[in-house]
Write a protein that holds these residues in place. Structure first.
Motif, PDB file in Angstrom:
ATOM      1  N   TYR A  46      44.985  38.083  36.383  1.00  0.00           N
ATOM      2  CA  TYR A  46      44.181  37.107  37.116  1.00  0.00           C
ATOM      3  C   TYR A  46      45.080  36.159  37.885  1.00  0.00           C
ATOM      4  O   TYR A  46      44.787  35.812  39.037  1.00  0.00           O
ATOM      5  CB  TYR A  46      43.286  36.306  36.157  1.00  0.00           C
ATOM      6  CG  TYR A  46      42.123  37.104  35.551  1.00  0.00           C
ATOM      7  CD1 TYR A  46      41.735  38.310  36.102  1.00  0.00           C
ATOM      8  CD2 TYR A  46      41.433  36.614  34.450  1.00  0.00           C
ATOM      9  CE1 TYR A  46      40.685  39.023  35.529  1.00  0.00           C
ATOM     10  CE2 TYR A  46      40.388  37.306  33.888  1.00  0.00           C
ATOM     11  CZ  TYR A  46      40.019  38.533  34.443  1.00  0.00           C
ATOM     12  OH  TYR A  46      39.000  39.225  33.904  1.00  0.00           O
TER      13      TYR A  46
ATOM     14  N   LEU B 259      47.981  36.846  38.945  1.00  0.00           N
ATOM     15  CA  LEU B 259      48.506  37.627  40.070  1.00  0.00           C
ATOM     16  C   LEU B 259      47.483  37.706  41.197  1.00  0.00           C
ATOM     17  O   LEU B 259      47.813  37.738  42.371  1.00  0.00           O
ATOM     18  CB  LEU B 259      48.851  39.037  39.578  1.00  0.00           C
ATOM     19  CG  LEU B 259      49.815  39.853  40.434  1.00  0.00           C
ATOM     20  CD1 LEU B 259      51.158  39.160  40.543  1.00  0.00           C
ATOM     21  CD2 LEU B 259      49.969  41.238  39.853  1.00  0.00           C
ATOM     22  N   LEU B 260      46.228  37.741  40.820  1.00  0.00           N
ATOM     23  CA  LEU B 260      45.166  37.803  41.824  1.00  0.00           C
ATOM     24  C   LEU B 260      44.860  36.430  42.417  1.00  0.00           C
ATOM     25  O   LEU B 260      43.997  36.296  43.273  1.00  0.00           O
ATOM     26  CB  LEU B 260      43.883  38.351  41.191  1.00  0.00           C
ATOM     27  CG  LEU B 260      43.791  39.872  41.053  1.00  0.00           C
ATOM     28  CD1 LEU B 260      42.680  40.248  40.094  1.00  0.00           C
ATOM     29  CD2 LEU B 260      43.566  40.517  42.411  1.00  0.00           C
ATOM     30  N   GLY B 261      45.533  35.405  41.904  1.00  0.00           N
ATOM     31  CA  GLY B 261      45.345  34.074  42.480  1.00  0.00           C
ATOM     32  C   GLY B 261      44.186  33.329  41.885  1.00  0.00           C
ATOM     33  O   GLY B 261      43.545  32.527  42.563  1.00  0.00           O
ATOM     34  N   SER B 262      43.848  33.582  40.611  1.00  0.00           N
ATOM     35  CA  SER B 262      42.784  32.823  39.969  1.00  0.00           C
ATOM     36  C   SER B 262      43.291  32.184  38.694  1.00  0.00           C
ATOM     37  O   SER B 262      42.942  32.604  37.591  1.00  0.00           O
ATOM     38  CB  SER B 262      41.592  33.717  39.631  1.00  0.00           C
ATOM     39  OG  SER B 262      41.066  34.277  40.773  1.00  0.00           O
TER      40      SER B 262
ATOM     41  N   LEU C 179      43.981  34.355  49.502  1.00  0.00           N
ATOM     42  CA  LEU C 179      44.374  33.967  48.153  1.00  0.00           C
ATOM     43  C   LEU C 179      44.504  32.462  48.035  1.00  0.00           C
ATOM     44  O   LEU C 179      44.020  31.854  47.095  1.00  0.00           O
ATOM     45  CB  LEU C 179      45.720  34.623  47.800  1.00  0.00           C
ATOM     46  CG  LEU C 179      45.659  36.091  47.395  1.00  0.00           C
ATOM     47  CD1 LEU C 179      47.060  36.575  47.064  1.00  0.00           C
ATOM     48  CD2 LEU C 179      44.745  36.283  46.218  1.00  0.00           C
TER      49      LEU C 179
ATOM     50  N   GLY D 185      41.761  30.569  45.688  1.00  0.00           N
ATOM     51  CA  GLY D 185      42.347  30.482  44.360  1.00  0.00           C
ATOM     52  C   GLY D 185      42.169  29.142  43.682  1.00  0.00           C
ATOM     53  O   GLY D 185      42.368  29.036  42.478  1.00  0.00           O
TER      54      GLY D 185
ATOM     55  N   ILE E 184      51.272  42.466  49.303  1.00  0.00           N
ATOM     56  CA  ILE E 184      50.338  42.200  48.199  1.00  0.00           C
ATOM     57  C   ILE E 184      49.835  43.514  47.651  1.00  0.00           C
ATOM     58  O   ILE E 184      49.633  44.480  48.390  1.00  0.00           O
ATOM     59  CB  ILE E 184      49.170  41.326  48.702  1.00  0.00           C
ATOM     60  CG1 ILE E 184      49.710  39.894  48.862  1.00  0.00           C
ATOM     61  CG2 ILE E 184      47.982  41.362  47.773  1.00  0.00           C
ATOM     62  CD1 ILE E 184      48.737  38.961  49.442  1.00  0.00           C
TER      63      ILE E 184
ATOM     64  N   TYR F 220      43.944  47.558  41.411  1.00  0.00           N
ATOM     65  CA  TYR F 220      43.252  46.839  40.337  1.00  0.00           C
ATOM     66  C   TYR F 220      42.024  47.614  39.868  1.00  0.00           C
ATOM     67  O   TYR F 220      41.708  47.671  38.684  1.00  0.00           O
ATOM     68  CB  TYR F 220      42.821  45.442  40.812  1.00  0.00           C
ATOM     69  CG  TYR F 220      43.998  44.514  40.994  1.00  0.00           C
ATOM     70  CD1 TYR F 220      44.513  43.825  39.883  1.00  0.00           C
ATOM     71  CD2 TYR F 220      44.570  44.306  42.238  1.00  0.00           C
ATOM     72  CE1 TYR F 220      45.589  42.971  40.049  1.00  0.00           C
ATOM     73  CE2 TYR F 220      45.628  43.466  42.402  1.00  0.00           C
ATOM     74  CZ  TYR F 220      46.145  42.784  41.303  1.00  0.00           C
ATOM     75  OH  TYR F 220      47.199  41.953  41.453  1.00  0.00           O
TER      76      TYR F 220
ATOM     77  N   LEU G 113      37.968  42.303  35.448  1.00  0.00           N
ATOM     78  CA  LEU G 113      39.160  42.497  36.304  1.00  0.00           C
ATOM     79  C   LEU G 113      38.713  43.014  37.674  1.00  0.00           C
ATOM     80  O   LEU G 113      39.154  42.518  38.718  1.00  0.00           O
ATOM     81  CB  LEU G 113      40.115  43.477  35.618  1.00  0.00           C
ATOM     82  CG  LEU G 113      41.445  43.726  36.322  1.00  0.00           C
ATOM     83  CD1 LEU G 113      42.238  42.416  36.412  1.00  0.00           C
ATOM     84  CD2 LEU G 113      42.258  44.778  35.602  1.00  0.00           C
TER      85      LEU G 113
ATOM     86  N   VAL H  70      37.094  40.226  39.778  1.00  0.00           N
ATOM     87  CA  VAL H  70      38.035  39.287  40.396  1.00  0.00           C
ATOM     88  C   VAL H  70      38.721  39.945  41.591  1.00  0.00           C
ATOM     89  O   VAL H  70      38.850  39.355  42.656  1.00  0.00           O
ATOM     90  CB  VAL H  70      39.061  38.793  39.356  1.00  0.00           C
ATOM     91  CG1 VAL H  70      40.084  37.868  40.013  1.00  0.00           C
ATOM     92  CG2 VAL H  70      38.365  38.068  38.228  1.00  0.00           C
ATOM     93  N   ALA H  71      39.098  41.212  41.387  1.00  0.00           N
ATOM     94  CA  ALA H  71      39.769  41.916  42.475  1.00  0.00           C
ATOM     95  C   ALA H  71      38.840  42.008  43.692  1.00  0.00           C
ATOM     96  O   ALA H  71      39.236  41.741  44.829  1.00  0.00           O
ATOM     97  CB  ALA H  71      40.170  43.309  42.013  1.00  0.00           C
TER      98      ALA H  71
ATOM     99  N   ARG I 103      38.425  38.888  45.705  1.00  0.00           N
ATOM    100  CA  ARG I 103      39.500  38.720  46.688  1.00  0.00           C
ATOM    101  C   ARG I 103      39.211  39.581  47.920  1.00  0.00           C
ATOM    102  O   ARG I 103      39.256  39.108  49.040  1.00  0.00           O
ATOM    103  CB  ARG I 103      40.836  39.161  46.085  1.00  0.00           C
ATOM    104  CG  ARG I 103      41.329  38.283  45.003  1.00  0.00           C
ATOM    105  CD  ARG I 103      41.872  36.977  45.594  1.00  0.00           C
ATOM    106  NE  ARG I 103      41.982  35.986  44.542  1.00  0.00           N
ATOM    107  CZ  ARG I 103      41.311  34.843  44.544  1.00  0.00           C
ATOM    108  NH1 ARG I 103      40.487  34.565  45.517  1.00  0.00           N
ATOM    109  NH2 ARG I 103      41.474  33.978  43.573  1.00  0.00           N
TER     110      ARG I 103
ATOM    111  N   LEU J  31      33.587  33.971  46.558  1.00  0.00           N
ATOM    112  CA  LEU J  31      33.794  33.429  45.232  1.00  0.00           C
ATOM    113  C   LEU J  31      32.782  33.950  44.219  1.00  0.00           C
ATOM    114  O   LEU J  31      32.915  33.713  43.020  1.00  0.00           O
ATOM    115  CB  LEU J  31      33.709  31.900  45.281  1.00  0.00           C
ATOM    116  CG  LEU J  31      35.041  31.192  45.529  1.00  0.00           C
ATOM    117  CD1 LEU J  31      34.814  29.702  45.683  1.00  0.00           C
ATOM    118  CD2 LEU J  31      36.009  31.477  44.406  1.00  0.00           C
TER     119      LEU J  31
ATOM    120  N   GLN K 102      34.002  35.754  41.147  1.00  0.00           N
ATOM    121  CA  GLN K 102      34.642  34.932  40.122  1.00  0.00           C
ATOM    122  C   GLN K 102      33.604  34.171  39.309  1.00  0.00           C
ATOM    123  O   GLN K 102      33.726  34.035  38.092  1.00  0.00           O
ATOM    124  CB  GLN K 102      35.615  33.957  40.786  1.00  0.00           C
ATOM    125  CG  GLN K 102      36.757  34.694  41.442  1.00  0.00           C
ATOM    126  CD  GLN K 102      37.894  33.742  41.819  1.00  0.00           C
ATOM    127  OE1 GLN K 102      38.164  32.757  41.137  1.00  0.00           O
ATOM    128  NE2 GLN K 102      38.575  34.056  42.905  1.00  0.00           N
TER     129      GLN K 102
END
Lengths: 185, 101, 647
Positions: free
Chosen positions: A46, A48-51, A127, A131, B2, B8, B45, B48-49, B52, B57, B60
């Motif tokens: 997470y 790494l994913l910016g959260s 990000l 984030g 990145i 992911y 996981l 969240v991926a 992004r 949002l 999340q």
């Protein structure tokens, strides 16, 4: 090959390894500990994913609170080694086969455009923007306020339910105590 | 550079499948339960991926809710396991087949 | 009026229901009188309804009750449940309930020796149910209700023929009646279907109004189908075979159902649908010919039979043939008139025969001798021993023979006159010949039973029947004697004619052709008298005076005698033509088709199911992980579809 790839690779290997170790561990206590490791690795992913916020929650709630609860229950029930034999015919090979097939299917699905939408190039800019915990908080308390409150209600109900379920009735207690006092245990 | 989102997602898929295999293989209720947590985690996981990747949002927030629900679920689920353990003297899910109608 | 009619219909049904529900707690006599009382009440209600009808002008004497509810409603098809009460229905209602009441009373005595209370009650339940069914048949305002009543009386007939069902031949007789009637009923049902498709309605009023607008061929088909139904129910050629066997039932049942009322349902149907039959002239001719041939055919058989009830059975068939001759030549009023008088004198004869059997059984019991109480060869000389039965039986025989001034004389002559005046001289001739035979066999029967010396110990010790049986006999004797004069004098203008004529106004339009060979009705009346007296005289000469020796005759005309004695071998012929092939087919279906195909399919299904459930049982073992496994399998299939075929 940037550092990010290296870190991702390490974390991915760690999480898969701990997950496999968890489901194959004979001892439940070991399983819980492998699980904690798995949660930690995912929390790092997470980050790494910016959260960072979710990563913190993951550590606090999952690795902290929930897994401790698991550990409690395991200790309460005492060590119970998993039996080696499988009494449902065909369950074991089928389980492994289905697991592999599912993995294959899901991986195949990742590259299907309809299922994933955008195949995914993440920009640094996105990000940075998403984030921050403030952004998450804003979304949570504006757009998702009602679900948020309902969730609190859900937690309350869960708490009451757990208490009701785990509570022993008085006569149950007495019935249990009586043989124990005179018994071999 | 990145890491692309599909990495992911593949990792999530693998973790999810391991969770499923765990549910199918293990007979100890605690282990089954932990496998389910693993599956939830794998989905989180992916959420969240994708959050992004889609520049949103919502994913999340969803993870946040999943975690809360998971916490409630674990509380009730473990209480259930304890209750079953108390009445059956075992935490083996197969021993609970006496519950079938 | 509406209330009256529904009450009329439902009172006998109520009697049956009460006897079913409460009969167990009542003494048997009470059960019998309860049933009789229900029919008596129905008779009184019928009289009241008829009086109300009488208060109306002649043309308006047809009352249709408002529809109680719609029984069947499917598209344009509907069956309104309502009753029709007109002159024809009134006559039928009075005959059914009146004669029915007398027979109920008689039965209380006749069935008193029935050993089991249960059977005694059962008998009266059936009898009441029959009266209800017959009233439904008569009162229904459309063909479907008539059909319902038609089937219900058939059911009651079946139940009562095989009333003593522990005897195999009784059960077989009931079955035969049921199956033969089914052939006719099937045609009747087809006729109703055709009526609906041609007229778009099954209600009498709608149908009879629209007769003019339907093709003659369709009308002929409809009426022919209805007539086939009549030949079954009313025992005409070729479906008469069940009626002689139906004598296996209790004698009062033979009197009520198989002589007075149910078997005349066919005549009633044709009279009711007279508008249709009058328009279908070719069918009417067929009806007349079938009727008169049946009359002759059955009369020739009756003349050699020795079973007291069998003679009466064939005479019933013969008399029904007369009625069909009447409706066939358009003499509807005469046919219904004969229906009424026949109900009186044939019920009288049957009840008298029952009384005779009762007497002989008593004698047999006394003499310690076993005889068939129905065999007339074992009787004789009963006149001294059972005087009242003898007198009433004589009246019945005279009315059946058509001796002058008895009721049968007027009604039968009227049918013959109707045939003659409509120009059917050949029909008239055959009818006259039959009348001669009728007089002969009816008096042969009387003399065999009552005259001369007793031919067995049982007959020597015979004793009169109880009063409860004799009173109905006396009442019926008065009716059989006087009904003709009261109702039918003068010919063509008696009470019954003025009463019934409006009901057949539609059918009679334009058929009143003044044909005939110039003989006046009075001359015809005279001819009938002579013929009847001649027939009776022949019987007297042969069986009392012994001027002619019947035994010598039977030897001399041996082939004819054997043919008649064996009833033209019709039963054997039917057995060969229909029953055997049918049984063969049934056996084939049972042994081959049923065992291999049907059972094979059933067992196959069972095997497949057993295999399937052995598989399915694993899924329902209660093991959560097995359920989870199947869930995953489902998820895999969906996923596979999405990934590989969902693009």
């Amino acid at each position: 090959m940037s550092a990010q790839f290296v870190i991702f690779g390490l974390l991915a290997v760690t999480s898969v390894a701990t997950a496999l170790a968890m489901i194959f561990s004979r001892n439940a206590v070991h399983g819980v500990l492998f699980m904690v490791g798995n949660f930690a690795a995912v929390a790092l992913l997470y980050v790494l994913l910016g959260s960072p916020f979710l990563a913190a929650v993951q550590i606090l709630v999952y690795a902290g609170a929930i897994m401790v609860l698991f550990l409690f229950v395991v200790m309460l029930m005492g060590p119970e080694p998993a039996p080696l034999w499988e009494h449902i015919p065909g369950q074991r090979p089928l389980a492994l086969l289905f697991g592999l097939l599912l993995a294959a299917g899901l991986i195949a699905a990742v590259n299907v455009e309809e299922l994933t939408g955008v195949p995914g190039i993440m920009s640094q800019e996105v990000l940075e923007r998403l984030g921050q915990p403030t952004a998450l908080a804003q979304t949570l308390f504006e757009r998702y306020l009602l679900p948020f409150e309902v969730t609190s209600l859900l937690l309350l109900i869960g708490m009451i339910g757990a208490v009701v379920l785990a509570k022993r009735e008085k006569h149950e207690l007495q019935a249990e105590r009586a043989p124990r006092e005179g018994g071999a245990e | 550079m990145i890491v692309p989102v599909s990495y992911y997602l593949v990792l999530g898929a693998i973790l999810f499948s391991i969770g499923v295999t765990g549910v199918l293989l293990r007979r100890n209720a605690i282990m089954v339960f932990m496998s389910i947590e693993l599956m939830l985690n794998a989905v989180n996981l992916s959420f969240v991926a994708m959050s992004r990747a889609l520049d949103s949002l919502d994913g999340q927030v969803f993870v946040f809710f999943v975690m809360t629900v998971a916490a409630a679920e674990v509380a009730v689920g473990l209480a259930l396991i304890v209750a079953i353990f108390r009445s059956l003297g075992s935490a083996d899910v197969d021993d609970a087949h006496v519950l079938k109608g | 009026m509406e209330t009256l009619l529904w009450a009329l219909l439902l009172v006998p049904l109520a009697g049956a229901v009460v006897n079913v529900l409460l009969g167990r707690r009542l003494p048997r006599q009470v059960a019998g009188w309860l049933a009789s009382g229900a029919v008596a009440l129905a008779f009184l209600i019928g009289v009241m309804a008829t009086l109300r009808l009488l208060a109306l002008p002649a043309e308006e004497r047809a009352y249709v009750t408002p529809t109680l509810y719609t029984w069947a409603l499917a598209g344009r098809f509907e069956v309104p449940v309502s009753l029709l009460f007109d002159q024809l229905a009134a006559v039928m209602v009075l005959v059914v309930t009146g004669v029915g009441f007398l027979i109920h009373v008689y039965s209380v005595g006749y069935m008193a020796h029935e050993p089991a209370d249960y059977d005694f009650r059962r008998y009266f339940v059936y009898l009441n149910l029959f009266v209800f069914s017959m009233l439904l048949l008569v009162l229904g305002s459309n063909f479907v209700l008539l059909y319902a009543g038609w089937e219900l009386v058939g059911l009651c007939s079946y139940l009562l023929i095989s009333f003593w069902y522990t005897e195999p031949q009784n059960a077989a007789a009931g079955r035969k009646a049921f199956v033969v009637n089914r052939v006719g009923d099937f045609a009747f049902a087809l006729g109703i279907f055709l009526i609906w498709s041609a007229f778009g309605s099954v209600v009498y009023a709608d149908v009879f109004e629209a007769v003019g607008g339907v093709a003659p061929a369709t009308l002929t088909a409809i009426t022919l189908l209805l007539f086939v139904g009549c030949t079954g129910k009313s025992a005409q050629l070729p479906l008469y075979v069940w009626l002689p066997d139906a004598m296996a039932g209790p004698t009062p049942v033979s009197a009520l159902i198989h002589a007075a009322t149910m078997v005349t349902a066919g005549v009633y149907l044709i009279a009711r649908a007279s508008a249709l039959f009058a328009a279908a002239t070719s069918t009417s001719a067929i009806v007349a010919w079938v009727g008169v041939l049946t009359a002759l055919f059955a009369a020739t058989i009756a003349i050699v039979q020795v079973d007291i009830k069998r003679v009466l059975a064939y005479s019933t068939i013969s008399q029904l043939g007369y009625m069909f001759l009447g409706v066939g030549v358009g003499a509807y009023t005469a046919a219904i008139f004969h229906l009424v008088t026949h109900a009186f004198f044939k019920a009288l004869l049957f009840l008298g025969a029952g009384s005779v059997m009762h007497a002989v059984e008593h004698g047999a019991h006394h003499a310690g001798e076993h005889v068939d109480p129905q065999d007339m060869r074992q009787m004789g000389g009963l006149w001294e021993r059972a005087r009242w039965t003898g007198i009433t039986f004589l009246v019945g025989a005279a009315a059946l023979a058509g001796l002058p001034l008895t009721s049968g004389f007027f009604s039968k002559d009227e049918i013959l006159a109707g045939a003659f005046l409509e120009g059917h001289v050949l029909l008239y001739g055959v009818g006259l010949l039959t009348a001669f035979l009728t007089a002969t066999y009816s008096f042969r029967q009387f003399f065999l039973v009552f005259a001369g010396e007793p031919r067995s110990e049982a007959a020597r010790h015979a004793a009169e029947s109880p009063r409860v049986m004799l009173v109905p006999l006396a009442v019926l004797a008065v009716l059989a004697l006087g009904a003709g004069l009261v109702l039918g004098w003068p010919p063509e203008h008696g009470i019954i004619h003025t009463w019934l004529e409006p009901a057949f106004a539609v059918a009679r339009e334009g058929t009143k052709a003044e044909g005939g060979a110039g003989l006046s009705p009075m001359t015809l009346l005279l001819i009938s008298s002579v013929v009847a007296l001649a027939g009776a005289g022949l019987a007297y000469g042969a069986y009392v005076r012994k001027a002619v020796d019947p035994a010598a005759l039977s030897v001399r005309f041996r082939p004819l005698y054997v043919l008649l004695w064996n009833r033209y071998y019709v039963d054997e012929l039917y057995a060969l033509l229909f029953v055997r092939p049918f049984f063969g087919l049934a056996r084939f279906l049972a042994d081959v088709v049923d065992k291999l195909v049907i059972d094979g399919a059933v067992n196959g299904v069972a095997t497949v199911t057993a295999g399937a459930h052995a598989l399915a049982r694993r899924l329902q073992a209660g093991y959560v992980r097995v359920y989870a496994l199947s869930m995953v399998l489902g998820a895999l299939l969906v996923l596979g579809y999405l990934v590989y075929w969902g693009r």
